[in-house]
Write a protein that holds these residues in place. Structure first.
Motif, PDB file in Angstrom:
ATOM      1  N   MET A   1       0.857  -1.197   0.000  1.00 40.84           N
ATOM      2  CA  MET A   1       0.000   0.000   0.000  1.00 40.84           C
ATOM      3  C   MET A   1       0.892   1.245   0.000  1.00 40.84           C
ATOM      4  O   MET A   1       1.791   1.358   0.828  1.00 40.84           O
ATOM      5  CB  MET A   1      -0.898  -0.012   1.238  1.00 40.84           C
ATOM      6  N   GLY A   2       0.658   2.155  -0.926  1.00 37.66           N
ATOM      7  CA  GLY A   2       1.456   3.371  -1.034  1.00 37.66           C
ATOM      8  C   GLY A   2       1.121   4.377   0.050  1.00 37.66           C
ATOM      9  O   GLY A   2       0.158   4.215   0.800  1.00 37.66           O
ATOM     10  N   ASN A   3       1.942   5.417   0.132  1.00 37.25           N
ATOM     11  CA  ASN A   3       1.746   6.455   1.152  1.00 37.25           C
ATOM     12  C   ASN A   3       0.386   7.151   1.024  1.00 37.25           C
ATOM     13  O   ASN A   3      -0.259   7.445   2.024  1.00 37.25           O
ATOM     14  CB  ASN A   3       2.863   7.495   1.074  1.00 37.25           C
ATOM     15  N   LYS A   4      -0.036   7.427  -0.221  1.00 39.39           N
ATOM     16  CA  LYS A   4      -1.321   8.101  -0.420  1.00 39.39           C
ATOM     17  C   LYS A   4      -2.474   7.229   0.065  1.00 39.39           C
ATOM     18  O   LYS A   4      -3.401   7.715   0.718  1.00 39.39           O
ATOM     19  CB  LYS A   4      -1.515   8.462  -1.896  1.00 39.39           C
ATOM     20  N   GLU A   5      -2.390   5.921  -0.260  1.00 40.09           N
ATOM     21  CA  GLU A   5      -3.435   4.994   0.189  1.00 40.09           C
ATOM     22  C   GLU A   5      -3.446   4.869   1.711  1.00 40.09           C
ATOM     23  O   GLU A   5      -4.506   4.820   2.338  1.00 40.09           O
ATOM     24  CB  GLU A   5      -3.240   3.602  -0.440  1.00 40.09           C
ATOM     25  N   GLN A   6      -2.244   4.843   2.308  1.00 37.70           N
ATOM     26  CA  GLN A   6      -2.146   4.746   3.771  1.00 37.70           C
ATOM     27  C   GLN A   6      -2.722   5.998   4.439  1.00 37.70           C
ATOM     28  O   GLN A   6      -3.436   5.893   5.444  1.00 37.70           O
ATOM     29  CB  GLN A   6      -0.675   4.564   4.194  1.00 37.70           C
ATOM     30  N   THR A   7      -2.390   7.157   3.874  1.00 37.84           N
ATOM     31  CA  THR A   7      -2.912   8.412   4.434  1.00 37.84           C
ATOM     32  C   THR A   7      -4.425   8.461   4.294  1.00 37.84           C
ATOM     33  O   THR A   7      -5.133   8.849   5.233  1.00 37.84           O
ATOM     34  CB  THR A   7      -2.279   9.634   3.736  1.00 37.84           C
ATOM     35  N   PHE A   8      -4.932   8.058   3.133  1.00 38.25           N
ATOM     36  CA  PHE A   8      -6.379   8.024   2.902  1.00 38.25           C
ATOM     37  C   PHE A   8      -7.055   7.139   3.949  1.00 38.25           C
ATOM     38  O   PHE A   8      -8.040   7.540   4.576  1.00 38.25           O
ATOM     39  CB  PHE A   8      -6.666   7.497   1.491  1.00 38.25           C
ATOM     40  N   GLN A   9      -6.505   5.937   4.166  1.00 38.31           N
ATOM     41  CA  GLN A   9      -7.075   4.999   5.136  1.00 38.31           C
ATOM     42  C   GLN A   9      -7.025   5.573   6.542  1.00 38.31           C
ATOM     43  O   GLN A   9      -7.964   5.420   7.330  1.00 38.31           O
ATOM     44  CB  GLN A   9      -6.323   3.670   5.060  1.00 38.31           C
ATOM     45  N   LYS A  10      -5.942   6.252   6.863  1.00 39.60           N
ATOM     46  CA  LYS A  10      -5.785   6.846   8.199  1.00 39.60           C
ATOM     47  C   LYS A  10      -6.810   7.964   8.408  1.00 39.60           C
ATOM     48  O   LYS A  10      -7.375   8.097   9.498  1.00 39.60           O
ATOM     49  CB  LYS A  10      -4.350   7.383   8.356  1.00 39.60           C
ATOM     50  N   ILE A  11      -7.050   8.757   7.373  1.00 47.34           N
ATOM     51  CA  ILE A  11      -8.067   9.821   7.460  1.00 47.34           C
ATOM     52  C   ILE A  11      -9.424   9.200   7.776  1.00 47.34           C
ATOM     53  O   ILE A  11     -10.146   9.681   8.664  1.00 47.34           O
ATOM     54  CB  ILE A  11      -8.136  10.638   6.144  1.00 47.34           C
ATOM     55  N   ILE A  12      -9.771   8.139   7.070  1.00 46.82           N
ATOM     56  CA  ILE A  12     -11.069   7.470   7.274  1.00 46.82           C
ATOM     57  C   ILE A  12     -11.174   6.942   8.697  1.00 46.82           C
ATOM     58  O   ILE A  12     -12.178   7.156   9.383  1.00 46.82           O
ATOM     59  CB  ILE A  12     -11.266   6.305   6.263  1.00 46.82           C
ATOM     60  N   GLU A  13     -10.141   6.245   9.139  1.00 45.36           N
ATOM     61  CA  GLU A  13     -10.167   5.633  10.483  1.00 45.36           C
ATOM     62  C   GLU A  13     -10.262   6.695  11.579  1.00 45.36           C
ATOM     63  O   GLU A  13     -11.043   6.543  12.524  1.00 45.36           O
ATOM     64  CB  GLU A  13      -8.912   4.778  10.688  1.00 45.36           C
ATOM     65  N   ILE A  14      -9.494   7.757  11.454  1.00 44.33           N
ATOM     66  CA  ILE A  14      -9.498   8.811  12.480  1.00 44.33           C
ATOM     67  C   ILE A  14     -10.808   9.599  12.437  1.00 44.33           C
ATOM     68  O   ILE A  14     -11.390   9.906  13.482  1.00 44.33           O
ATOM     69  CB  ILE A  14      -8.257   9.714  12.340  1.00 44.33           C
ATOM     70  N   ALA A  15     -11.287   9.915  11.237  1.00 48.18           N
ATOM     71  CA  ALA A  15     -12.557  10.633  11.110  1.00 48.18           C
ATOM     72  C   ALA A  15     -13.698   9.811  11.701  1.00 48.18           C
ATOM     73  O   ALA A  15     -14.580  10.344  12.383  1.00 48.18           O
ATOM     74  CB  ALA A  15     -12.836  10.956   9.646  1.00 48.18           C
ATOM     75  N   TYR A  16     -13.688   8.520  11.451  1.00 47.06           N
ATOM     76  CA  TYR A  16     -14.712   7.601  11.975  1.00 47.06           C
ATOM     77  C   TYR A  16     -14.806   7.710  13.501  1.00 47.06           C
ATOM     78  O   TYR A  16     -15.892   7.879  14.055  1.00 47.06           O
ATOM     79  CB  TYR A  16     -14.342   6.181  11.543  1.00 47.06           C
ATOM     80  N   VAL A  17     -13.656   7.651  14.154  1.00 45.73           N
ATOM     81  CA  VAL A  17     -13.618   7.727  15.626  1.00 45.73           C
ATOM     82  C   VAL A  17     -14.007   9.121  16.111  1.00 45.73           C
ATOM     83  O   VAL A  17     -14.819   9.263  17.036  1.00 45.73           O
ATOM     84  CB  VAL A  17     -12.220   7.330  16.159  1.00 45.73           C
ATOM     85  N   MET A  18     -13.452  10.148  15.485  1.00 45.04           N
ATOM     86  CA  MET A  18     -13.725  11.522  15.931  1.00 45.04           C
ATOM     87  C   MET A  18     -15.188  11.907  15.709  1.00 45.04           C
ATOM     88  O   MET A  18     -15.799  12.553  16.569  1.00 45.04           O
ATOM     89  CB  MET A  18     -12.789  12.503  15.235  1.00 45.04           C
ATOM     90  N   PHE A  19     -15.753  11.520  14.563  1.00 39.00           N
ATOM     91  CA  PHE A  19     -17.173  11.800  14.312  1.00 39.00           C
ATOM     92  C   PHE A  19     -18.045  11.061  15.331  1.00 39.00           C
ATOM     93  O   PHE A  19     -19.049  11.597  15.804  1.00 39.00           O
ATOM     94  CB  PHE A  19     -17.570  11.385  12.893  1.00 39.00           C
ATOM     95  N   ALA A  20     -17.656   9.832  15.646  1.00 37.18           N
ATOM     96  CA  ALA A  20     -18.428   9.040  16.613  1.00 37.18           C
ATOM     97  C   ALA A  20     -18.373   9.662  17.995  1.00 37.18           C
ATOM     98  O   ALA A  20     -19.378   9.773  18.687  1.00 37.18           O
ATOM     99  CB  ALA A  20     -17.901   7.607  16.650  1.00 37.18           C
ATOM    100  N   GLU A  21     -17.173  10.082  18.405  1.00 42.77           N
ATOM    101  CA  GLU A  21     -16.990  10.601  19.764  1.00 42.77           C
ATOM    102  C   GLU A  21     -17.468  12.046  19.935  1.00 42.77           C
ATOM    103  O   GLU A  21     -18.040  12.393  20.968  1.00 42.77           O
ATOM    104  CB  GLU A  21     -15.500  10.523  20.156  1.00 42.77           C
ATOM    105  N   ASN A  22     -17.228  12.887  18.929  1.00 40.89           N
ATOM    106  CA  ASN A  22     -17.520  14.322  19.073  1.00 40.89           C
ATOM    107  C   ASN A  22     -18.725  14.801  18.274  1.00 40.89           C
ATOM    108  O   ASN A  22     -19.203  15.909  18.496  1.00 40.89           O
ATOM    109  CB  ASN A  22     -16.295  15.152  18.637  1.00 40.89           C
ATOM    110  N   GLY A  23     -19.168  13.994  17.325  1.00 38.85           N
ATOM    111  CA  GLY A  23     -20.264  14.418  16.448  1.00 38.85           C
ATOM    112  C   GLY A  23     -19.718  15.136  15.225  1.00 38.85           C
ATOM    113  O   GLY A  23     -18.564  15.580  15.209  1.00 38.85           O
ATOM    114  N   PHE A  24     -20.551  15.244  14.208  1.00 36.39           N
ATOM    115  CA  PHE A  24     -20.139  15.904  12.968  1.00 36.39           C
ATOM    116  C   PHE A  24     -19.891  17.399  13.178  1.00 36.39           C
ATOM    117  O   PHE A  24     -18.942  17.957  12.662  1.00 36.39           O
ATOM    118  CB  PHE A  24     -21.198  15.722  11.873  1.00 36.39           C
ATOM    119  N   GLU A  25     -20.774  18.024  13.957  1.00 34.73           N
ATOM    120  CA  GLU A  25     -20.693  19.481  14.141  1.00 34.73           C
ATOM    121  C   GLU A  25     -19.402  19.913  14.828  1.00 34.73           C
ATOM    122  O   GLU A  25     -18.820  20.938  14.488  1.00 34.73           O
ATOM    123  CB  GLU A  25     -21.892  19.975  14.970  1.00 34.73           C
TER     124      GLU A  25
END
Length: 198
Positions: A1-25
């Motif tokens: 997996m290239g750096n761009k793919e890894q960064t993309f996956q990391k964005i998804i994983e972190i956003a998933y947790v942050m949206f869940a914990e803090n909400g979208f707003e």
């Protein structure tokens, strides 16, 4: 997996947790970028807006839920029908136990649907397919001779679907209930007279 793919996956994983914990707003792209370890301008390479990121995660969740409730009818026989129905619930309970963020983020989408027609229509579509899949499973049980063909078969299927769904909601609140036993009782109430299951 290239750096761009890894960064993309990391964005998804972190956003998933942050949206869940803090909400979208209360979660911004800048906050996500900081957690990922990239600059705010860099995150725009992957997602043009927070709304686009929210929509992407929703699409992934939508596909995952549809896959989780899909039943291969070829696998169902009169001998294993009850066991497979139990497994469906047990698998969901185990998955939600491993992912404490799932119900939190899903509830964010339910709130979003209250003011966004496109999310509302997609959630209604998902709910309908969810209920329909349970109806189809029980109707297959009738064909196999495991269940009696009664006028209440649809109501029984909907009851199972509601129990299945509400187990997740109770797990979200942290209630320490015996969810496997609850699912087992729900299945037993639909398929009466079967042998005792694990």
């Amino acid at each position: 997996m290239g750096n761009k793919e890894q960064t993309f996956q990391k964005i998804i994983e972190i956003a998933y947790v942050m949206f869940a914990e803090n909400g979208f707003e209360k979660t911004s792209l800048a906050m996500i970028a900081t957690e990922v370890g990239i600059s705010k301008p860099a995150i725009y390479y992957y997602f043009q807006s927070k709304d686009q990121l929210i929509a992407y995660i929703f699409d992934e969740l939508y596909k995952e839920i549809q896959q989780d409730i899909a039943v291969d009818y070829k696998e169902l026989t009169s001998a294993n029908f009850k066991e497979k129905l139990l497994e469906l619930g047990y698998k969901s309970i185990e998955a939600q136990g491993k992912d404490p963020y799932f119900n939190k983020i899903f509830n964010q989408y339910v709130l979003l649907a209250a003011r966004d027609e496109s999310y509302k229509s997609q959630l209604v579509e998902l709910e309908t397919s969810f209920l329909t899949s349970f109806v189809e499973v029980l109707q297959w049980g009738v064909r196999l001779g495991v269940l009696d063909d009664t006028p209440h078969i649809e109501a029984k299927a909907q009851m199972l679907a509601l129990v299945y769904d509400n187990i997740g909601n109770f797990m979200l609140t942290g209630n320490q209930l015996n969810y496997r036993a609850i699912w087992k009782e729900a299945v037993h109430s639909v398929i009466q007279g079967g042998k005792d299951d694990k």
